[in-house]
Motif scaffolding. Structure first.
Motif, PDB file in Angstrom:
ATOM      1  N   SER A 361      52.230  49.159  47.943  1.00  0.00           N
ATOM      2  CA  SER A 361      51.312  48.025  47.941  1.00  0.00           C
ATOM      3  C   SER A 361      50.179  48.209  48.941  1.00  0.00           C
ATOM      4  O   SER A 361      49.028  47.880  48.661  1.00  0.00           O
ATOM      5  N   GLU A 362      50.482  48.740  50.125  1.00  0.00           N
ATOM      6  CA  GLU A 362      49.442  48.907  51.136  1.00  0.00           C
ATOM      7  C   GLU A 362      48.378  49.900  50.671  1.00  0.00           C
ATOM      8  O   GLU A 362      47.178  49.655  50.827  1.00  0.00           O
ATOM      9  N   GLY A 363      48.828  51.017  50.085  1.00  0.00           N
ATOM     10  CA  GLY A 363      47.876  52.013  49.600  1.00  0.00           C
ATOM     11  C   GLY A 363      47.017  51.486  48.469  1.00  0.00           C
ATOM     12  O   GLY A 363      45.806  51.760  48.413  1.00  0.00           O
ATOM     13  N   LEU A 364      47.618  50.694  47.560  1.00  0.00           N
ATOM     14  CA  LEU A 364      46.856  50.121  46.452  1.00  0.00           C
ATOM     15  C   LEU A 364      45.849  49.097  46.974  1.00  0.00           C
ATOM     16  O   LEU A 364      44.691  49.054  46.526  1.00  0.00           O
ATOM     17  N   HIS A 365      46.246  48.293  47.945  1.00  0.00           N
ATOM     18  CA  HIS A 365      45.355  47.299  48.527  1.00  0.00           C
ATOM     19  C   HIS A 365      44.148  47.964  49.197  1.00  0.00           C
ATOM     20  O   HIS A 365      43.001  47.510  49.048  1.00  0.00           O
ATOM     21  N   LEU A 388      38.807  37.439  44.599  1.00  0.00           N
ATOM     22  CA  LEU A 388      40.001  37.118  45.374  1.00  0.00           C
ATOM     23  C   LEU A 388      40.911  38.337  45.457  1.00  0.00           C
ATOM     24  O   LEU A 388      41.388  38.845  44.449  1.00  0.00           O
ATOM     25  N   LEU A 389      41.125  38.811  46.684  1.00  0.00           N
ATOM     26  CA  LEU A 389      42.048  39.913  46.936  1.00  0.00           C
ATOM     27  C   LEU A 389      42.996  39.483  48.043  1.00  0.00           C
ATOM     28  O   LEU A 389      42.683  39.626  49.234  1.00  0.00           O
ATOM     29  N   PRO A 390      44.182  38.960  47.693  1.00  0.00           N
ATOM     30  CA  PRO A 390      45.130  38.542  48.727  1.00  0.00           C
ATOM     31  C   PRO A 390      45.622  39.740  49.541  1.00  0.00           C
ATOM     32  O   PRO A 390      45.672  40.870  49.040  1.00  0.00           O
ATOM     33  N   GLY A 397      56.953  39.365  44.875  1.00  0.00           N
ATOM     34  CA  GLY A 397      57.634  40.540  44.326  1.00  0.00           C
ATOM     35  C   GLY A 397      57.021  41.010  43.023  1.00  0.00           C
ATOM     36  O   GLY A 397      56.765  42.203  42.823  1.00  0.00           O
ATOM     37  N   SER A 398      56.708  40.066  42.119  1.00  0.00           N
ATOM     38  CA  SER A 398      56.113  40.456  40.841  1.00  0.00           C
ATOM     39  C   SER A 398      54.638  40.807  40.998  1.00  0.00           C
ATOM     40  O   SER A 398      54.124  41.674  40.290  1.00  0.00           O
ATOM     41  N   GLN A 399      53.948  40.169  41.947  1.00  0.00           N
ATOM     42  CA  GLN A 399      52.522  40.444  42.136  1.00  0.00           C
ATOM     43  C   GLN A 399      52.289  41.874  42.593  1.00  0.00           C
ATOM     44  O   GLN A 399      51.264  42.477  42.267  1.00  0.00           O
ATOM     45  N   GLN A 407      46.356  41.819  37.087  1.00  0.00           N
ATOM     46  CA  GLN A 407      46.722  40.403  37.112  1.00  0.00           C
ATOM     47  C   GLN A 407      47.169  40.064  38.538  1.00  0.00           C
ATOM     48  O   GLN A 407      47.862  40.853  39.175  1.00  0.00           O
ATOM     49  N   GLY A 408      46.732  38.909  39.046  1.00  0.00           N
ATOM     50  CA  GLY A 408      47.061  38.542  40.418  1.00  0.00           C
ATOM     51  C   GLY A 408      45.968  38.923  41.396  1.00  0.00           C
ATOM     52  O   GLY A 408      46.118  38.744  42.604  1.00  0.00           O
ATOM     53  N   VAL A 409      44.872  39.468  40.898  1.00  0.00           N
ATOM     54  CA  VAL A 409      43.680  39.764  41.680  1.00  0.00           C
ATOM     55  C   VAL A 409      42.484  39.343  40.830  1.00  0.00           C
ATOM     56  O   VAL A 409      42.520  39.444  39.605  1.00  0.00           O
ATOM     57  N   SER A 410      41.424  38.828  41.472  1.00  0.00           N
ATOM     58  CA  SER A 410      40.289  38.295  40.714  1.00  0.00           C
ATOM     59  C   SER A 410      38.981  38.946  41.149  1.00  0.00           C
ATOM     60  O   SER A 410      38.779  39.221  42.337  1.00  0.00           O
ATOM     61  N   VAL A 411      38.113  39.171  40.172  1.00  0.00           N
ATOM     62  CA  VAL A 411      36.830  39.824  40.422  1.00  0.00           C
ATOM     63  C   VAL A 411      35.742  39.135  39.601  1.00  0.00           C
ATOM     64  O   VAL A 411      36.016  38.272  38.781  1.00  0.00           O
ATOM     65  N   THR A 412      34.519  39.558  39.812  1.00  0.00           N
ATOM     66  CA  THR A 412      33.404  39.149  38.953  1.00  0.00           C
ATOM     67  C   THR A 412      33.042  40.322  38.039  1.00  0.00           C
ATOM     68  O   THR A 412      33.432  41.464  38.289  1.00  0.00           O
TER      69      THR A 412
END
Length: 576
Positions: A361-365, A388-390, A397-399, A407-412
């Motif tokens: 997750s850290e590397g993907l973020h 939105l990038l939490p 767990g699923s995110q 899914q679970g991340v938002s962009v323009t």
């Protein structure tokens, strides 16, 4: 014997009284003409002097070739002094004014029926010819002040991007608002002496400060390609029953935005009647979950980390458990061996999750941030949002799995187009540009500085992802409807569940396609997005044809020839 009073005494008393009164007047006169003369002279001058505003001419907004999208022309503000209009003639005057100004006669009559006021504005921005005719009609106490009005010759072409100007002359949306101080210039003023009737006193002095006209702004938008983009997305929005749609065309080499189209679009000549929602440039401001178009970032993270290669084989079922959720591929299938390249071409969610787990997750973020997620784009695009990038430490767990496939991340739309510009540009991200340049005070065109460049991934990784994207438009990919005969195309479909903020839950879909061409010498990126379509919902079904239409028009308009090369043979299936 009756004795009369002394007349001398009465005369003396009278003289004393008169002397006292005259001394008061003399003292007051000395005070006014001697001691306070400057004060009263200044007060009198202030009563006579009035400041008249001299409006500056607002600069034009043009496309990259100088075609006018917003232009200022001379006009008149027509006003009247109701106190000078006889009551008996008000009806006739109202009829004449209403006919020439195109106003309601009762509205004009109501303004004339206010004799206690000396000024009533009848109409703004009147054509000088119309104002001249009215003045010749000998309407009493009518005046026409020189001013300017804003025209939008292209109507709804890039309407929400260009924006509009309000009655007070300030930009209220789009580039009109974002570059208002530059476009507006600075008004001048003139101080003149007037009499009680408001007319200037002849032979009196005046002070004039000249206005500074606004500067012109030249956009990177190409009028013809913008028209084609709006036409294509508008037709698909209607046919698919979608709520809205967006198309962005971007130059790979400098990240200049060649087209930024929305449907429905704002008609700038009728903006007052349009809903407020159409004022927003959705291509830069609307935030959505991108779906599978986001898989290129997961692929980039995995390739850069060295945990996978294009031909790494995964044993891929059609579903996978993530915490308390079971996540599935779009289509059911038996467990099969897939190369990573094949998984991208066929847009497998499960294989993408498997690769993301190798990255962590850290590397993907970190990779999402490098591509610009969670950060407002620079470059001066009005209303651009950050999405939105939490923080990865807050992912559920699923995110931690769903973010891998968008899914679970938002962009323009602008942010996602920038991602593919980065891949097409050999891994170098360039800040998106919307302004080609402006004019300086002398009217000379000054090009805008180039956008900031940042290397996001290696050139090798960019080429490997390009090969995957080219396969996605091939015979085994999900983006076959985006293929353009004679040209090599690289791209990716996206089909995402759509979060509805008003409902507070997921409802409907976001269908998208984004890619570039020619794949082996990229020149243009085209992205198309449809929100909440009703007749179908897959990106390859709805958005890919829009990409094809717009890209075909753009490469012809830009005279971009095919490279003449064929896509190299690639190993898509395990065991080949």
């Amino acid at each position: 014997m009756l004795r009369l009073g002394s007349p001398r005494r009465r005369i003396n008393i009278g003289l004393i009284g008169m002397t006292f009164v005259l001394s008061i007047f003399a003292g007051r006169l000395i005070q006014m003409q001697g001691l306070d003369s400057k004060v009263y002279a200044a007060a009198a001058a202030d009563q006579r002097q009035h400041t008249e505003n001299i409006p500056a001419k607002r600069g034009s907004i043009t496309d990259v070739n100088g075609h006018e999208l917003a232009v200022t022309v001379e006009a008149r503000d027509v006003s009247i002094d109701p106190s000078k209009v006889p009551e008996a003639g008000r009806a006739n005057v109202a009829a004449v004014l209403a006919k020439h100004l195109g106003k309601d006669q009762q509205e004009i009559a109501a303004k004339l029926a206010t004799p206690n006021t000396r000024y009533q504005l009848l109409a703004r921005g009147v054509d000088p010819v119309v104002a001249s005719r009215l003045l010749q009609a000998r309407v009493p106490a009518l005046s026409a002040k020189k001013t300017y009005r804003r025209l939008y010759p292209a109507g709804d072409l890039a309407g929400s991007l260009v924006g509009f100007v309000g009655d007070e002359g300030d930009g209220l949306g789009g580039m009109e608002q974002a570059r208002n101080s530059l476009l507006a210039g600075r008004d001048g003023e003139m101080r003149v002496e007037t009499g009680r009737d408001g007319l200037r006193i002849p032979m009196t002095s005046s002070q004039r400060t000249a206005p500074v006209n606004g500067r012109d702004v030249r956009l990177t938008i190409d009028r013809d390609i913008q028209w084609a983009a709006q036409k294509s997305i508008g037709e698909q929005v209607r046919e698919s029953g979608a709520e809205s749609g967006t198309v962005i065309v971007m130059d790979v080499r400098n990240a200049q935005i060649i087209a930024m189209a929305n449907s429905p679009e704002l008609d700038l000549n009728d903006w007052r009647e349009a809903p407020a929602s159409s004022y927003v440039n959705k291509a830069a401001a609307d935030v959505f979950e991108p779906g599978s178009t986001n898989k290129v970032i997961t692929a980039a993270a995995a390739l850069e980390a060295g945990v996978v290669e294009p031909h790494t084989v995964f044993e891929v079922p059609d579903r996978i458990r993530c915490a308390d959720q079971v996540l599935r591929d779009a289509h059911t299938h038996k467990t099969e061996s897939m190369t990573f390249l094949q998984a991208m071409a066929q847009s497998s969610n499960v294989a993408t999750i498997m690769a993301a787990r190798e990255v962590g997750s850290e590397g993907l973020h970190k990779m999402l941030k490098k591509f610009g997620f969670g950060t407002r784009p620079g470059g001066g695009v009005p209303s651009a949002e950050a999405g939105l990038l939490p923080d990865y430490r807050e992912w559920s767990g699923s995110q931690s799995c769903t973010v891998a496939y968008g899914q679970g991340v938002s962009v323009t739309a602008l942010q996602m187009a920038s991602v593919y510009q980065t891949i097409a540009n050999g891994g170098v991200k360039i800040e998106p540009q919307i302004v080609a340049g402006t004019t300086d005070p002398s009217g000379r065109f000054v090009p805008a500085p180039p956008g900031k460049q940042t290397r996001v991934v290696s050139q090798t990784t960019a080429k490997e992802i390009t090969a995957m994207l080219e396969s996605a438009v091939g015979e085994e990919g999900t983006g076959q409807l985006a293929a353009i005969p004679g040209y090599r195309v690289a791209g990716k479909t996206g089909t995402a569940n759509r979060y509805d903020a008003e409902l507070g839950r997921y409802d409907g879909y976001t269908a998208s396609f984004v890619g570039f061409s020619p794949a082996d010498n990229p020149r243009l990126v085209v992205l198309s997005v449809l929100q909440n379509p009703k007749n179908g919902h897959f990106g390859g079904q709805l958005a890919a044809p829009v990409f094809k239409d717009v890209m075909t028009f753009a490469i012809k308009s830009k005279k971009i020839p095919p490279t003449g090369s064929a896509a190299p043979p690639v190993r898509t299936r395990a065991g080949q």
